[in-house]
Design a protein around this motif. Structure first.
Motif, PDB file in Angstrom:
ATOM      1  N   ALA A  33      -2.441   5.232   2.823  1.00 35.57           N
ATOM      2  CA  ALA A  33      -2.365   6.690   2.891  1.00 35.57           C
ATOM      3  C   ALA A  33      -0.941   7.200   3.017  1.00 35.57           C
ATOM      4  CB  ALA A  33      -3.198   7.191   4.070  1.00 35.57           C
ATOM      5  N   GLY A  34       0.026   6.284   3.171  1.00 36.58           N
ATOM      6  CA  GLY A  34       1.414   6.704   3.318  1.00 36.58           C
ATOM      7  C   GLY A  34       1.812   6.993   4.742  1.00 36.58           C
ATOM      8  N   ILE A  35       0.913   6.744   5.702  1.00 37.86           N
ATOM      9  CA  ILE A  35       1.227   6.949   7.117  1.00 37.86           C
ATOM     10  C   ILE A  35       2.228   5.907   7.592  1.00 37.86           C
ATOM     11  CG2 ILE A  35       0.220   6.848   9.445  1.00 37.86           C
ATOM     12  CD1 ILE A  35      -2.384   7.970   8.110  1.00 37.86           C
ATOM     13  N   LEU A  36       2.096   4.694   7.088  1.00 37.26           N
ATOM     14  CA  LEU A  36       3.059   3.621   7.347  1.00 37.26           C
ATOM     15  C   LEU A  36       3.881   3.399   6.089  1.00 37.26           C
ATOM     16  CD1 LEU A  36       0.777   0.934   9.075  1.00 37.26           C
ATOM     17  CD2 LEU A  36       1.893   2.920  10.103  1.00 37.26           C
ATOM     18  N   PRO A  37       5.137   2.990   6.238  1.00 35.81           N
ATOM     19  CA  PRO A  37       5.900   2.600   5.046  1.00 35.81           C
ATOM     20  C   PRO A  37       5.230   1.400   4.371  1.00 35.81           C
ATOM     21  CG  PRO A  37       7.333   2.818   6.978  1.00 35.81           C
ATOM     22  CD  PRO A  37       5.929   2.850   7.474  1.00 35.81           C
ATOM     23  N   ALA A  38       5.500   1.237   3.109  1.00 40.74           N
ATOM     24  CA  ALA A  38       4.924   0.104   2.383  1.00 40.74           C
ATOM     25  C   ALA A  38       5.375  -1.206   3.024  1.00 40.74           C
ATOM     26  CB  ALA A  38       5.351   0.141   0.926  1.00 40.74           C
ATOM     27  N   ALA A  39       4.425  -2.125   3.179  1.00 35.50           N
ATOM     28  CA  ALA A  39       4.726  -3.412   3.811  1.00 35.50           C
ATOM     29  C   ALA A  39       5.279  -4.398   2.790  1.00 35.50           C
ATOM     30  CB  ALA A  39       3.461  -3.986   4.445  1.00 35.50           C
ATOM     31  N   ALA A  40       6.132  -5.299   3.285  1.00 40.47           N
ATOM     32  CA  ALA A  40       6.588  -6.407   2.445  1.00 40.47           C
ATOM     33  C   ALA A  40       5.451  -7.423   2.312  1.00 40.47           C
ATOM     34  CB  ALA A  40       7.819  -7.061   3.064  1.00 40.47           C
ATOM     35  N   ARG A  41       5.559  -8.292   1.349  1.00 43.64           N
ATOM     36  CA  ARG A  41       4.525  -9.300   1.119  1.00 43.64           C
ATOM     37  C   ARG A  41       5.147 -10.691   1.154  1.00 43.64           C
ATOM     38  NH1 ARG A  41      -0.975  -7.577  -0.206  1.00 43.64           N
ATOM     39  NH2 ARG A  41      -0.827  -5.314  -0.423  1.00 43.64           N
ATOM     40  N   THR A  42       4.367 -11.631   1.691  1.00 43.10           N
ATOM     41  CA  THR A  42       4.798 -13.032   1.662  1.00 43.10           C
ATOM     42  C   THR A  42       4.565 -13.572   0.251  1.00 43.10           C
ATOM     43  OG1 THR A  42       2.622 -13.933   2.207  1.00 43.10           O
ATOM     44  CG2 THR A  42       4.030 -13.250   4.059  1.00 43.10           C
ATOM     45  N   PRO A  43       5.101 -14.750  -0.054  1.00 47.85           N
ATOM     46  CA  PRO A  43       4.842 -15.352  -1.380  1.00 47.85           C
ATOM     47  C   PRO A  43       3.354 -15.522  -1.661  1.00 47.85           C
ATOM     48  CG  PRO A  43       6.669 -16.470  -0.315  1.00 47.85           C
ATOM     49  CD  PRO A  43       6.096 -15.526   0.710  1.00 47.85           C
ATOM     50  N   ALA A  56       5.877   3.622  13.449  1.00 43.82           N
ATOM     51  CA  ALA A  56       5.210   4.617  12.603  1.00 43.82           C
ATOM     52  C   ALA A  56       3.760   4.803  13.040  1.00 43.82           C
ATOM     53  CB  ALA A  56       5.274   4.194  11.145  1.00 43.82           C
ATOM     54  N   LEU A  57       3.083   3.702  13.333  1.00 42.93           N
ATOM     55  CA  LEU A  57       1.693   3.797  13.757  1.00 42.93           C
ATOM     56  C   LEU A  57       1.583   4.513  15.101  1.00 42.93           C
ATOM     57  CD1 LEU A  57      -1.257   3.189  13.304  1.00 42.93           C
ATOM     58  CD2 LEU A  57      -0.891   0.896  14.276  1.00 42.93           C
ATOM     59  N   ARG A  58       2.468   4.180  16.038  1.00 40.94           N
ATOM     60  CA  ARG A  58       2.464   4.856  17.332  1.00 40.94           C
ATOM     61  C   ARG A  58       2.716   6.354  17.161  1.00 40.94           C
ATOM     62  NH1 ARG A  58       6.071   0.862  21.246  1.00 40.94           N
ATOM     63  NH2 ARG A  58       4.647  -0.923  21.213  1.00 40.94           N
ATOM     64  N   THR A  71      -3.058  16.951   9.243  1.00 35.72           N
ATOM     65  CA  THR A  71      -1.663  17.370   9.341  1.00 35.72           C
ATOM     66  C   THR A  71      -0.772  16.217   9.776  1.00 35.72           C
ATOM     67  OG1 THR A  71      -2.285  19.649   9.827  1.00 35.72           O
ATOM     68  CG2 THR A  71      -0.082  18.978  10.471  1.00 35.72           C
ATOM     69  N   ALA A  72      -1.251  15.395  10.716  1.00 37.07           N
ATOM     70  CA  ALA A  72      -0.470  14.234  11.150  1.00 37.07           C
ATOM     71  C   ALA A  72      -0.214  13.291   9.981  1.00 37.07           C
ATOM     72  CB  ALA A  72      -1.188  13.510  12.282  1.00 37.07           C
ATOM     73  N   THR A  73      -1.223  13.103   9.139  1.00 32.83           N
ATOM     74  CA  THR A  73      -1.045  12.270   7.949  1.00 32.83           C
ATOM     75  C   THR A  73       0.026  12.851   7.038  1.00 32.83           C
ATOM     76  OG1 THR A  73      -3.343  11.495   8.011  1.00 32.83           O
ATOM     77  CG2 THR A  73      -2.204  11.355   5.895  1.00 32.83           C
ATOM     78  N   SER A  74      -0.038  14.160   6.815  1.00 32.48           N
ATOM     79  CA  SER A  74       0.940  14.807   5.930  1.00 32.48           C
ATOM     80  C   SER A  74       2.353  14.734   6.503  1.00 32.48           C
ATOM     81  CB  SER A  74       0.542  16.272   5.703  1.00 32.48           C
ATOM     82  OG  SER A  74      -0.697  16.358   5.037  1.00 32.48           O
ATOM     83  N   ILE A  75       2.473  14.859   7.821  1.00 32.51           N
ATOM     84  CA  ILE A  75       3.790  14.765   8.461  1.00 32.51           C
ATOM     85  C   ILE A  75       4.373  13.377   8.243  1.00 32.51           C
ATOM     86  CG2 ILE A  75       4.985  14.710  10.685  1.00 32.51           C
ATOM     87  CD1 ILE A  75       2.998  16.897  11.622  1.00 32.51           C
ATOM     88  N   ASN A  80       8.089   9.505   5.558  1.00 31.04           N
ATOM     89  CA  ASN A  80       8.247   8.230   4.864  1.00 31.04           C
ATOM     90  C   ASN A  80       8.774   8.406   3.437  1.00 31.04           C
ATOM     91  OD1 ASN A  80       7.382   6.699   7.057  1.00 31.04           O
ATOM     92  ND2 ASN A  80       5.225   6.887   6.480  1.00 31.04           N
ATOM     93  N   GLU A  81       8.568   9.597   2.873  1.00 31.47           N
ATOM     94  CA  GLU A  81       9.074   9.880   1.534  1.00 31.47           C
ATOM     95  C   GLU A  81      10.442  10.541   1.570  1.00 31.47           C
ATOM     96  OE1 GLU A  81       6.014  12.210  -0.251  1.00 31.47           O
ATOM     97  OE2 GLU A  81       4.640  10.508  -0.512  1.00 31.47           O
TER      98      GLU A  81
END
Length: 241
Positions: A33-43, A56-58, A71-75, A80-81
């Motif tokens: 949903a964009g609430i957290l920044p995009a996560a990195a991925r392992t191989p 970000a989650l807190r 509204t919290a989601t939009s904030i 993050n953008e």
């Protein structure tokens, strides 16, 4: 116990989830949903989070009680953008809505006070049921105004089956007086109708006092939650850079 937010520490979805009693799927949904920044991925394709994601989650969970989930989601998405100004605008709108809610509560309390004062100043000229003409004169209104209020749901007189005339009970007179006080305070009909409905649901003015106390408590709780959310957001903005 909170997570260790050491910079560069790698966290799993379950690490973020456990701190707040969430499921790992909820954490993944928040990322989507964009609430957290995009996560990195392992191989191997597994998500890895950092202290920034934990913060970000807190922050999001701290914003929800004061601003609501949407509204919290939009904030969070705006931050993050990199759209901080949009986040600030959303926060301002929430504060403006809270202020409007406080003003509405104050208007209702003033209207109830004025209504009680009017009732205590002396007995009504006509006890029991009445008709539109006498009620309009009593309130200093035109009958057309009472008919308009009826269409808006502010008063609900019954009809005499023999004559078809509107018959206003004591409860209808109470509702009309309350509507009159709120209209004098500048409130539009669409805002008054739900308040009149609360009076009816409470069974009169006295039981409504408990609802008003609860309303005060909810507004104060929301205001404090906004402060908590603001502190978490400020910390997140510093970390986010």
């Amino acid at each position: 116990m909170g997570l260790n937010l050491q910079t560069g520490s790698r966290l799993r979805p379950v690490d973020l989830a456990r701190e707040h009693g969430l499921s790992t799927q909820a954490v993944r949904n928040y990322e989507a949903a964009g609430i957290l920044p995009a996560a990195a991925r392992t191989p191997h394709g597994y998500r890895t989070y950092t202290s920034l994601h934990a913060r970000a989650l807190r922050t999001f969970l701290a914003l929800v009680p004061g601003h609501g989930h949407g509204t919290a989601t939009s904030i969070m998405r705006a931050v993050n953008e990199g759209e901080d100004e949009e986040a600030f605008r959303l926060i301002d709108e929430s504060h403006a809505q809270l202020l409007d809610d406080r003003r509405t509560l104050q208007a209702v309390e003033r209207a109830l006070h004025d209504l009680r004062f009017t009732q205590a100043s002396g007995p009504e000229p006509t006890a029991g049921e009445t008709h539109i003409g006498p009620l309009a004169r009593r309130l200093g209104l035109r009958p057309a105004t009472l008919r308009k209020w009826e269409r808006a749901g502010l008063v609900s007189p019954r009809r005499d089956p023999r004559t078809g005339y509107r018959v206003y009970t004591e409860a209808d007179v109470r509702d009309a007086r309350l509507a009159h006080q709120l209209r004098r305070g500048g409130y539009p009909l669409e805002q008054i109708a739900p308040l009149i409905a609360q009076v009816r649901a409470a069974g009169g003015l006295e039981p409504l006092e408990s609802a008003l106390r609860d309303w005060h408590t909810r507004l104060s709780t929301r205001a404090r939650a906004m402060l908590t959310g603001a502190a978490e957001l400020e910390a997140y903005l510093r970390a986010h850079g």
